[in-house]
Enzyme design. Structure first.
Site, PDB file in Angstrom:
ATOM      1  N   HIS A 119      -5.792 -15.431   0.579  1.00 34.47           N
ATOM      2  CA  HIS A 119      -6.809 -16.423   0.253  1.00 34.47           C
ATOM      3  C   HIS A 119      -6.760 -17.580   1.249  1.00 34.47           C
ATOM      4  CE1 HIS A 119      -7.378 -14.239  -3.493  1.00 34.47           C
ATOM      5  NE2 HIS A 119      -6.081 -14.315  -3.706  1.00 34.47           N
ATOM      6  N   SER A 163      -7.892   5.329  12.788  1.00 30.44           N
ATOM      7  CA  SER A 163      -8.653   4.244  13.413  1.00 30.44           C
ATOM      8  C   SER A 163      -9.704   3.708  12.448  1.00 30.44           C
ATOM      9  CB  SER A 163      -9.315   4.738  14.702  1.00 30.44           C
ATOM     10  OG  SER A 163     -10.182   5.816  14.444  1.00 30.44           O
ATOM     11  N   THR A 168      -5.059  -1.496   2.108  1.00 29.19           N
ATOM     12  CA  THR A 168      -4.978  -2.496   1.047  1.00 29.19           C
ATOM     13  C   THR A 168      -3.746  -2.334   0.165  1.00 29.19           C
ATOM     14  OG1 THR A 168      -6.327  -1.119  -0.418  1.00 29.19           O
ATOM     15  CG2 THR A 168      -7.497  -2.721   0.976  1.00 29.19           C
ATOM     16  N   LYS A 169      -2.993  -1.259   0.370  1.00 31.36           N
ATOM     17  CA  LYS A 169      -1.787  -1.041  -0.426  1.00 31.36           C
ATOM     18  C   LYS A 169      -0.752  -0.307   0.425  1.00 31.36           C
ATOM     19  CE  LYS A 169      -3.667   3.172  -2.518  1.00 31.36           C
ATOM     20  NZ  LYS A 169      -4.027   3.840  -3.806  1.00 31.36           N
TER      21      LYS A 169
END
Length: 202
Positions: A119, A163, A168-169
């Site tokens: 953030h 590529s 995200t995890k």
């Protein structure tokens, strides 16, 4: 050997056979034997660079550590507190933020982007109150061109990121992932050349 027009701090410690390109600035840092720094590079205070390293043109290196025999491509930026292992290969335009941990024999394709704040805001940056979540990339991982790694994730050993992927995890050891968000599509151990690749990596 030092070329003309470079600025080298009297507190910098340069090993034997170090080559510094034109218009570079070398501040209070340590550079190992037989390392080459390209043109228009800024190496900031607190940086520790190993031996036989090649840093190509127009890189900004801020108070990080880079292991032996690693090559850093043009227009790379590596921020303070990052750690890069030995025998890594980074292509052009890679961004590595603060406190990123990168193991040995890691490949980063052109324009790989690593992030460390979920953030970010201008005020947090001004006040230095951001919530830093460092990325970890383990030994022998390979990250394809243009991939984006979100804050706080871990890329496992021998993992492959395609590529343009958006990671995200966490990615487990040996997993092959592609897409946005990145999803598993295979396992490196199932590749016909894995036994050869693995034998050459140990």
């Amino acid at each position: 050997m030092t070329k003309q027009y470079s600025l080298i701090s009297y507190t910098a410690k340069l090993g034997k056979g170090v080559i510094i390109g034109d218009f570079s600035q070398i501040k209070n840092c340590i550079i190992g034997d037989n390392t080459t720094i390209g043109n228009r590079c800024d190496i900031y205070g607190g940086t520790i660079i190993g031996k036989d390293v090649k840093i190509w043109h127009s890189c900004n290196i801020y108070g990080c550590s880079i292991g032996d025999n690693t090559q850093i491509g043009t227009f790379n930026e590596i921020k303070q507190g990052a750690t890069v292992g030995e025998f890594c290969r980074f292509q052009c335009g890679v961004f590595i933020p603060e406190e990123t941990k990168i193991g040995n024999y890691v490949f980063l394709g052109p324009h790989v982007l690593i992030t460390n704040d979920k953030h970010p805001t201008a005020m947090n940056a001004i006040k230095k109150t951001w919530n830093l979540e460092a990325v970890i990339i383990e030994d022998h991982a390979s990250i394809g061109a243009g991939a984006i790694l979100n804050p706080g994730i871990k890329i496992g050993k021998h993992a492959i990121v395609g590529s343009g992927a958006l990671v995200t995890k966490d990615i487990l050891d040996y997993h092959i992932v592609v897409g946005a968000p990145a999803k598993k599509v295979g396992d490196k151990r199932e590749h016909k050349n894995f036994a050869i690749d693995y034998e050459n990596s140990i």
